[in-house]
Design an enzyme around this catalytic site. Structure first.
Site: not given
Ligand code: 13P
Length: 251
Positions: A9-11, A95, A97, A167, A173, A213, A234-235
């Site tokens: 998930n590149w956000k 998600h 966010e 999640e 994050g 994470s 994510g990251g």
């Molecule tokens: P991180 O891997 O950066 O914690 O993000 C997880 C996430 O929100 C994937 O959708």
């Protein structure tokens, strides 16, 4: 046997030119890694470039959100039909966010899920508890309730195109990861809820990812757990070497 799915998930990261460079570099690194499905969910404006760059590889492309209406006066929104036509196969829905910063509720998450499935997209449905809920000991109730509300009206046939991403919001994050035992236990609760709604066979079939994470250092242990069938990353999905290491852990 259910499929393991490793999805990025590149956000709000990566421009189209960066997308092209990233996928061109990643494709040979993950070639032949067929023990898992590999998906990159990217910003809307990167999808066309991503689809083109991923052609002929085992990388599948998805979006990060979708609107629930077919068309109409929804300034700034993107429909499922638009995503399909541009070549997206997957879409993330719900998600945390989106829920936290953009006011999405289980009701709108459910509407988006149904619209995406009706258009033929595969949905990665995100849910999970916030820190206060875990501390209060109500994680199981929260994820079970979200599963029921978010999937209301989704048929057993449509469920075959749903992946659930567990999640825990406190792990996103933050560098804090759920322990493999916590991830396994809560993914197990979600699977039990699916069994109650759709039967044991559907529960055995559905892919349930862990997200929060996940990285090249902890993926192997998390993925080894019975109820953890992949990761939503994510990251660590923004670096080809780290993402490849997670794909390797699944292989
Ligand atoms: P991180 O891997 O950066 O914690 O993000 C997880 C996430 O929100 C994937 O959708």
């Amino acid at each position: 046997m259910r499929r393991t799915v490793i999805a990025g998930n590149w956000k709000m990261n990566m421009t189209p030119s960066q997308t092209k460079a990233f996928i061109t570099e990643l494709a040979p690194m993950v070639a032949g890694k067929d023990k898992c499905d590999i998906v990159l969910c990217v910003p809307f404006v990167d999808i066309a470039t991503a689809v083109e760059a991923a052609k002929g590889s085992n990388i599948h492309i998805g979006a990060e959100n979708v609107h629930f209406a077919e068309s109409g006066a929804y300034t700034g929104e993107i429909s499922a039909k638009m995503l399909c036509e541009i070549g997206a196969e997957y879409v993330i829905v719900g998600h945390s966010e989106r829920r936290t910063y953009f006011g999405e509720t289980d009701e709108t998450v459910n509407l988006r899920t149904k619209a995406a499935l009706a258009a033929g997209l595969k949905v990665i449905l995100c849910l999970g508890e916030v820190k206060e809920q875990r501390l209060a000991g109500i994680t199981d109730e929260i994820v079970s309730m979200q599963t029921k509300l978010d999937l209301a009206g989704v048929s057993a046939e449509e469920l075959k195109n749903v992946i659930i991403a567990y999640e825990p919001v406190w792990a996103i994050g933050t560098g804090l990861t759920a322990t493999p035992e916590q991830a396994d236990e809560t993914c197990g609760v979600i699977r039990k809820t699916i069994a109650a709604l759709y039967g044991e066979a559907a529960a055995e079939q559905i892919t349930i990812q862990y997200g929060g994470s996940m990285n090249d250092g902890n993926a192997k242990e998390l993925l080894a757990k019975t109820h953890v069938d992949g990761g939503l990353i994510g990251g660590a999905s923004l670096k080809t070497d780290k993402f490849t290491a997670i794909v390797n852990a699944a292989n």
